[in-house]
Design a protein around this motif. Structure first.
Motif, short mmCIF file in Angstrom:
data_model
loop_
_atom_site.label_atom_id
_atom_site.label_comp_id
_atom_site.label_asym_id
_atom_site.label_seq_id
_atom_site.Cartn_x
_atom_site.Cartn_y
_atom_site.Cartn_z
N UNK A 168 -8.27 -71.26 22.49
CA UNK A 168 -6.88 -71.34 22.96
C UNK A 168 -6.29 -69.94 22.92
N UNK A 169 -6.31 -69.27 24.06
CA UNK A 169 -6.08 -67.82 24.13
C UNK A 169 -4.63 -67.46 24.40
N UNK A 170 -4.15 -66.43 23.69
CA UNK A 170 -2.82 -65.89 23.91
C UNK A 170 -2.90 -64.37 23.79
N UNK A 171 -2.22 -63.65 24.68
CA UNK A 171 -2.22 -62.19 24.66
C UNK A 171 -0.86 -61.65 24.23
N UNK A 172 -0.90 -60.55 23.47
CA UNK A 172 0.27 -59.72 23.20
C UNK A 172 -0.10 -58.33 23.70
N UNK A 173 0.73 -57.74 24.58
CA UNK A 173 0.33 -56.53 25.29
C UNK A 173 1.30 -55.37 25.05
N UNK A 174 1.05 -54.56 24.02
CA UNK A 174 1.82 -53.31 23.86
C UNK A 174 1.30 -52.29 24.87
N UNK A 175 2.16 -51.80 25.74
CA UNK A 175 1.69 -50.88 26.77
C UNK A 175 2.42 -49.54 26.71
N UNK A 176 1.90 -48.60 27.51
CA UNK A 176 2.46 -47.24 27.58
C UNK A 176 2.37 -46.52 26.23
N UNK A 177 1.34 -46.83 25.47
CA UNK A 177 1.24 -46.28 24.11
C UNK A 177 0.97 -44.77 24.10
N UNK A 178 0.57 -44.21 25.24
CA UNK A 178 0.35 -42.76 25.31
C UNK A 178 1.63 -41.98 25.60
N UNK A 179 2.69 -42.69 25.96
CA UNK A 179 3.93 -42.01 26.36
C UNK A 179 4.46 -41.03 25.32
N UNK A 180 4.48 -41.37 24.02
CA UNK A 180 5.02 -40.41 23.04
C UNK A 180 4.16 -39.16 22.88
N UNK A 181 2.90 -39.22 23.30
CA UNK A 181 1.99 -38.08 23.09
C UNK A 181 1.67 -37.32 24.37
N UNK A 182 2.03 -37.87 25.51
CA UNK A 182 1.70 -37.25 26.79
C UNK A 182 2.97 -36.76 27.47
N UNK A 183 3.19 -35.44 27.55
CA UNK A 183 4.41 -34.92 28.16
C UNK A 183 4.65 -35.45 29.58
N UNK A 184 3.59 -35.73 30.30
CA UNK A 184 3.73 -36.23 31.67
C UNK A 184 4.33 -37.63 31.71
#
Length: 216
Positions: A168-184
């Motif tokens: 019985x599958x459920x996803x939690x998706x934290x995204x854009x995790x590189x934003x604080x480390x990538x100036x671009x």
């Protein structure tokens, strides 16, 4: 007494890893509701499971009496992992995106626990077990984004965990995790922060929801 099977696979340690951090929040909420319960934790980055070999694979499809010593030893290692899955009341998996897919260590674990005729097939032995996957990623691969077609984490895990193992599958998706480390990606930091906060809230809520299910 309940049992949570907790799988981590990020190569980053502790709070440096979004999947580990969010999974830890889930686990804390779970343990608050089940203080007498058991947590089986496998850190696949610190202690990788063996990749499937010919001996480990073939042993699953022949009688125990016909196995070679090498096959018996390899299959015993698989059975340990399979039984952990079968005996769990709930499963928590940290699955960060590595080069558009899951870490190879997590793939190795899945290859070990995937056994046609036991965990997979017509009557999967862990069928119905709730599994929460923390599918963190450095960018965004949501529908409508430029890299939507590069998303091979959720699609793959749906095929294996849900359609094959019957979980019985459920996803939690934290995204854009590189934003604080990538100036671009600096302009995306606010969106990252919203996604991160939402992920922690969802992890806590999901753990509490499952706790109520098992208490009922």
């Amino acid at each position: 007494m309940t049992t949570l099977l907790h799988i981590d696979s990020s190569v980053l340690p502790g709070e440096a890893s979004s999947s580990r951090s969010v999974a830890a929040a889930f686990r804390r909420a779970w343990e608050e509701q089940h203080p007498q319960g058991t947590v089986v934790h496998r850190d696949l980055a610190a202690a990788p499971v063996p990749h499937i070999t010919a001996a480990a694979w073939s042993a699953g499809y022949i009688a125990p009496s016909d196995r070679t010593p090498e096959q018996s030893a390899a299959f015993a290692a698989r059975v340990e992992l399979i039984e952990e899955l079968e005996q769990a009341d709930a499963v928590l998996i940290g699955a960060p995106m590595h080069n558009f897919s899951i870490p190879s260590t997590l793939k190795a674990w899945l290859d070990n626990v995937f056994l046609l005729g036991r965990t997979a097939g017509e009557s999967p032995s862990a069928q119905g077990t709730p599994v929460t996957v923390i599918a963190s990623r450095g960018g965004s691969y949501a529908p409508g984004t430029p890299r939507e077609g590069f998303e091979f984490v959720q699609n793959y895990l749906e095929a294996v965990l849900e359609r094959s193992l019957g979980l019985d599958l459920d996803f939690i998706v934290p995204e854009l995790t590189l934003a604080p480390r990538n100036p671009a990606m600096a302009e995306l930091v606010p969106l990252y922060e919203v996604s991160r906060e939402r992920a922690f809230e969802e992890a806590t809520a999901k753990a509490q929801e499952l706790a109520k299910r098992f208490a009922a």
